[in-house]
Write a protein that holds these residues in place. Structure first.
Motif, PDB file in Angstrom:
ATOM      1  N   MET A  70     -21.391 -21.394  69.048  1.00 46.88           N
ATOM      2  CA  MET A  70     -20.983 -21.086  70.292  1.00 46.88           C
ATOM      3  C   MET A  70     -22.170 -20.499  71.242  1.00 46.88           C
ATOM      4  O   MET A  70     -23.147 -20.067  70.756  1.00 46.88           O
ATOM      5  CB  MET A  70     -19.927 -20.015  70.365  1.00 46.88           C
ATOM      6  N   ASP A  71     -22.114 -20.772  72.629  1.00 46.21           N
ATOM      7  CA  ASP A  71     -22.960 -20.373  73.512  1.00 46.21           C
ATOM      8  C   ASP A  71     -22.573 -19.012  73.577  1.00 46.21           C
ATOM      9  O   ASP A  71     -21.633 -18.497  74.104  1.00 46.21           O
ATOM     10  CB  ASP A  71     -22.465 -20.977  74.882  1.00 46.21           C
ATOM     11  N   TRP A  72     -23.704 -18.040  73.368  1.00 47.64           N
ATOM     12  CA  TRP A  72     -23.501 -16.663  73.400  1.00 47.64           C
ATOM     13  C   TRP A  72     -24.105 -16.063  74.881  1.00 47.64           C
ATOM     14  O   TRP A  72     -25.201 -15.707  75.048  1.00 47.64           O
ATOM     15  CB  TRP A  72     -24.546 -15.822  72.413  1.00 47.64           C
ATOM     16  N   PHE A  73     -23.315 -16.168  75.734  1.00 46.40           N
ATOM     17  CA  PHE A  73     -23.168 -15.844  77.317  1.00 46.40           C
ATOM     18  C   PHE A  73     -24.414 -16.323  77.988  1.00 46.40           C
ATOM     19  O   PHE A  73     -25.174 -15.763  78.557  1.00 46.40           O
ATOM     20  CB  PHE A  73     -23.284 -14.153  77.343  1.00 46.40           C
ATOM     21  N   GLY A  74     -24.766 -17.521  77.775  1.00 45.55           N
ATOM     22  CA  GLY A  74     -25.738 -18.290  78.386  1.00 45.55           C
ATOM     23  C   GLY A  74     -27.263 -18.126  77.675  1.00 45.55           C
ATOM     24  O   GLY A  74     -28.004 -18.489  78.261  1.00 45.55           O
ATOM     25  N   LYS A  75     -27.026 -17.119  76.955  1.00 45.31           N
ATOM     26  CA  LYS A  75     -28.589 -16.642  76.279  1.00 45.31           C
ATOM     27  C   LYS A  75     -29.160 -17.472  74.982  1.00 45.31           C
ATOM     28  O   LYS A  75     -30.284 -17.895  75.251  1.00 45.31           O
ATOM     29  CB  LYS A  75     -28.473 -15.236  75.682  1.00 45.31           C
ATOM     30  N   ARG A  76     -27.987 -17.963  74.504  1.00 38.88           N
ATOM     31  CA  ARG A  76     -28.680 -18.766  73.403  1.00 38.88           C
ATOM     32  C   ARG A  76     -27.289 -19.319  72.551  1.00 38.88           C
ATOM     33  O   ARG A  76     -26.218 -19.023  72.760  1.00 38.88           O
ATOM     34  CB  ARG A  76     -29.420 -17.918  72.281  1.00 38.88           C
ATOM     35  N   THR A  77     -27.592 -20.463  71.726  1.00 34.87           N
ATOM     36  CA  THR A  77     -26.458 -20.610  70.642  1.00 34.87           C
ATOM     37  C   THR A  77     -26.347 -20.037  69.380  1.00 34.87           C
ATOM     38  O   THR A  77     -27.670 -19.719  68.908  1.00 34.87           O
ATOM     39  CB  THR A  77     -26.484 -22.249  70.379  1.00 34.87           C
ATOM     40  N   ILE A  78     -25.443 -19.348  69.112  1.00 32.89           N
ATOM     41  CA  ILE A  78     -25.331 -18.692  67.811  1.00 32.89           C
ATOM     42  C   ILE A  78     -24.343 -19.419  66.908  1.00 32.89           C
ATOM     43  O   ILE A  78     -23.625 -20.107  67.226  1.00 32.89           O
ATOM     44  CB  ILE A  78     -24.734 -17.085  67.980  1.00 32.89           C
ATOM     45  N   ARG A  79     -24.501 -19.099  65.629  1.00 35.26           N
ATOM     46  CA  ARG A  79     -23.728 -19.496  64.811  1.00 35.26           C
ATOM     47  C   ARG A  79     -22.900 -18.544  63.947  1.00 35.26           C
ATOM     48  O   ARG A  79     -23.212 -17.375  64.123  1.00 35.26           O
ATOM     49  CB  ARG A  79     -24.580 -20.018  63.266  1.00 35.26           C
ATOM     50  N   TRP A  80     -21.564 -18.654  63.836  1.00 32.10           N
ATOM     51  CA  TRP A  80     -20.755 -17.677  63.335  1.00 32.10           C
ATOM     52  C   TRP A  80     -19.953 -18.304  62.090  1.00 32.10           C
ATOM     53  O   TRP A  80     -19.635 -19.311  61.750  1.00 32.10           O
ATOM     54  CB  TRP A  80     -19.717 -17.187  64.328  1.00 32.10           C
ATOM     55  N   LEU A  81     -19.605 -17.110  61.305  1.00 33.88           N
ATOM     56  CA  LEU A  81     -18.840 -17.554  59.987  1.00 33.88           C
ATOM     57  C   LEU A  81     -17.931 -16.272  59.640  1.00 33.88           C
ATOM     58  O   LEU A  81     -18.212 -15.174  60.143  1.00 33.88           O
ATOM     59  CB  LEU A  81     -19.609 -17.408  58.972  1.00 33.88           C
ATOM     60  N   HIS A  82     -16.591 -16.625  59.408  1.00 31.56           N
ATOM     61  CA  HIS A  82     -15.580 -15.749  58.989  1.00 31.56           C
ATOM     62  C   HIS A  82     -15.664 -15.631  57.449  1.00 31.56           C
ATOM     63  O   HIS A  82     -15.046 -16.968  56.872  1.00 31.56           O
ATOM     64  CB  HIS A  82     -14.208 -15.957  59.605  1.00 31.56           C
ATOM     65  N   VAL A  83     -16.020 -14.779  56.794  1.00 27.64           N
ATOM     66  CA  VAL A  83     -15.778 -14.732  55.288  1.00 27.64           C
ATOM     67  C   VAL A  83     -15.076 -13.938  54.837  1.00 27.64           C
ATOM     68  O   VAL A  83     -14.896 -12.543  55.274  1.00 27.64           O
ATOM     69  CB  VAL A  83     -17.378 -14.302  54.768  1.00 27.64           C
ATOM     70  N   GLY A  84     -13.938 -14.267  54.031  1.00 26.87           N
ATOM     71  CA  GLY A  84     -12.986 -13.288  53.577  1.00 26.87           C
ATOM     72  C   GLY A  84     -11.751 -14.246  53.004  1.00 26.87           C
ATOM     73  O   GLY A  84     -11.699 -15.089  52.387  1.00 26.87           O
ATOM     74  N   THR A  85     -10.386 -13.604  53.207  1.00 27.94           N
ATOM     75  CA  THR A  85      -9.221 -14.024  52.837  1.00 27.94           C
ATOM     76  C   THR A  85      -8.360 -14.722  53.922  1.00 27.94           C
ATOM     77  O   THR A  85      -8.772 -14.301  55.313  1.00 27.94           O
ATOM     78  CB  THR A  85      -8.669 -13.293  51.981  1.00 27.94           C
ATOM     79  N   GLU A  86      -7.093 -15.105  53.656  1.00 25.05           N
ATOM     80  CA  GLU A  86      -6.227 -15.557  54.665  1.00 25.05           C
ATOM     81  C   GLU A  86      -5.915 -14.024  55.381  1.00 25.05           C
ATOM     82  O   GLU A  86      -5.600 -14.183  56.601  1.00 25.05           O
ATOM     83  CB  GLU A  86      -5.174 -16.006  54.244  1.00 25.05           C
ATOM     84  N   HIS A  87      -5.984 -12.923  54.891  1.00 33.87           N
ATOM     85  CA  HIS A  87      -5.428 -11.674  55.645  1.00 33.87           C
ATOM     86  C   HIS A  87      -6.542 -10.788  56.246  1.00 33.87           C
ATOM     87  O   HIS A  87      -6.233 -10.027  57.298  1.00 33.87           O
ATOM     88  CB  HIS A  87      -4.612 -10.850  54.701  1.00 33.87           C
ATOM     89  N   SER A  88      -7.806 -10.866  55.924  1.00 28.74           N
ATOM     90  CA  SER A  88      -8.657 -10.088  56.222  1.00 28.74           C
ATOM     91  C   SER A  88     -10.259 -10.688  56.060  1.00 28.74           C
ATOM     92  O   SER A  88     -10.271 -11.606  55.261  1.00 28.74           O
ATOM     93  CB  SER A  88      -8.786  -8.749  55.749  1.00 28.74           C
ATOM     94  N   TYR A  89     -11.351 -10.351  56.872  1.00 23.08           N
ATOM     95  CA  TYR A  89     -12.521 -11.039  56.865  1.00 23.08           C
ATOM     96  C   TYR A  89     -13.781  -9.974  57.381  1.00 23.08           C
ATOM     97  O   TYR A  89     -13.195  -9.318  58.111  1.00 23.08           O
ATOM     98  CB  TYR A  89     -12.422 -12.579  57.381  1.00 23.08           C
ATOM     99  N   ILE A  90     -14.753 -10.635  56.940  1.00 20.67           N
ATOM    100  CA  ILE A  90     -15.826 -10.086  57.982  1.00 20.67           C
ATOM    101  C   ILE A  90     -16.457 -11.254  58.776  1.00 20.67           C
ATOM    102  O   ILE A  90     -16.545 -12.171  58.341  1.00 20.67           O
ATOM    103  CB  ILE A  90     -17.105  -9.591  56.996  1.00 20.67           C
ATOM    104  N   ALA A  91     -16.451 -11.079  60.048  1.00 25.06           N
ATOM    105  CA  ALA A  91     -17.060 -12.013  60.953  1.00 25.06           C
ATOM    106  C   ALA A  91     -18.576 -11.841  61.070  1.00 25.06           C
ATOM    107  O   ALA A  91     -19.013 -10.778  61.530  1.00 25.06           O
ATOM    108  CB  ALA A  91     -16.053 -11.624  62.359  1.00 25.06           C
ATOM    109  N   LEU A  92     -19.444 -12.651  60.780  1.00 29.65           N
ATOM    110  CA  LEU A  92     -20.854 -12.765  60.849  1.00 29.65           C
ATOM    111  C   LEU A  92     -21.150 -13.426  61.927  1.00 29.65           C
ATOM    112  O   LEU A  92     -20.793 -14.802  62.143  1.00 29.65           O
ATOM    113  CB  LEU A  92     -21.290 -13.251  59.484  1.00 29.65           C
ATOM    114  N   GLN A  93     -22.138 -13.049  62.560  1.00 25.12           N
ATOM    115  CA  GLN A  93     -22.659 -13.912  63.783  1.00 25.12           C
ATOM    116  C   GLN A  93     -24.274 -13.842  63.680  1.00 25.12           C
ATOM    117  O   GLN A  93     -24.877 -12.665  63.453  1.00 25.12           O
ATOM    118  CB  GLN A  93     -22.216 -13.033  65.219  1.00 25.12           C
ATOM    119  N   SER A  94     -24.877 -14.958  63.746  1.00 24.43           N
ATOM    120  CA  SER A  94     -26.291 -15.058  63.828  1.00 24.43           C
ATOM    121  C   SER A  94     -27.143 -14.640  65.057  1.00 24.43           C
ATOM    122  O   SER A  94     -26.139 -14.194  66.034  1.00 24.43           O
ATOM    123  CB  SER A  94     -26.819 -16.235  63.642  1.00 24.43           C
TER     124      SER A  94
END
Length: 153
Positions: free
Chosen positions: A44-68
């Motif tokens: 995604m475009d991070w507020f016009g500053k750069r393109t970042i990559r994101w991952l949601h790592v976890g289960t269907e009910h909970s996860y850790i949202a990681l952002q580069s």
């Protein structure tokens, strides 16, 4: 639609963390928690500053949202005991602390320190390379009163 009784209560769904070494943090989590998976990812475009990559790592009910795109001195492994702002750790319940630590040790991760003495739970804190700390907790009782008795610490 019938809601599972456990889900009728409030619980932590996710924590969102910006990291520098996205793949390494993802790999550490998947090593420690083999029942977890990458449940979503993209860029995604991070507020016009750069393109970042994101991952949601976890289960269907909970996860850790990681952002580069993390910046700063995270490689310094900030001291978790200090009063600096920021995430101190993220706690994750595991079925077996010993098995979790064995998998992590095989991948080169060792506990930073151990949780306090408690008759109904045990835990260890492990640092990812950039200083992001995870607490892995095993409960030794199904009784919630025993698990959550803070006077026993």
């Amino acid at each position: 639609m019938e809601l599972n009784q456990d889900l009728a209560q409030a619980y932590v769904e996710h924590a969102h963390v910006t990291v520098r070494y996205l793949e390494e943090v993802k790999d550490m989590l998947l090593c420690a928690l083999p029942g977890w998976r990458v449940r979503g990812e993209g860029t995604m475009d991070w507020f016009g500053k750069r393109t970042i990559r994101w991952l949601h790592v976890g289960t269907e009910h909970s996860y850790i949202a990681l952002q580069s795109g993390g910046e700063g001195d995270a490689d310094q492994h900030p001291e978790w005991r200090n009063s600096a702002l920021g995430t101190k750790h993220i706690g994750i319940v595991v079925p077996s602390l010993n098995e979790t630590l064995q998998r992590l040790a095989a991948a080169g991760y060792t506990p930073d320190h151990w949780g306090g003495a408690h008759p109904y739970r045990k835990s260890a804190y492990v640092l990812a390379r950039e200083g992001l700390q995870f607490e892995f907790v095993e409960y030794l009782s199904l009784n919630l009163r025993e698990r959550n008795d803070y006077a026993l610490q």
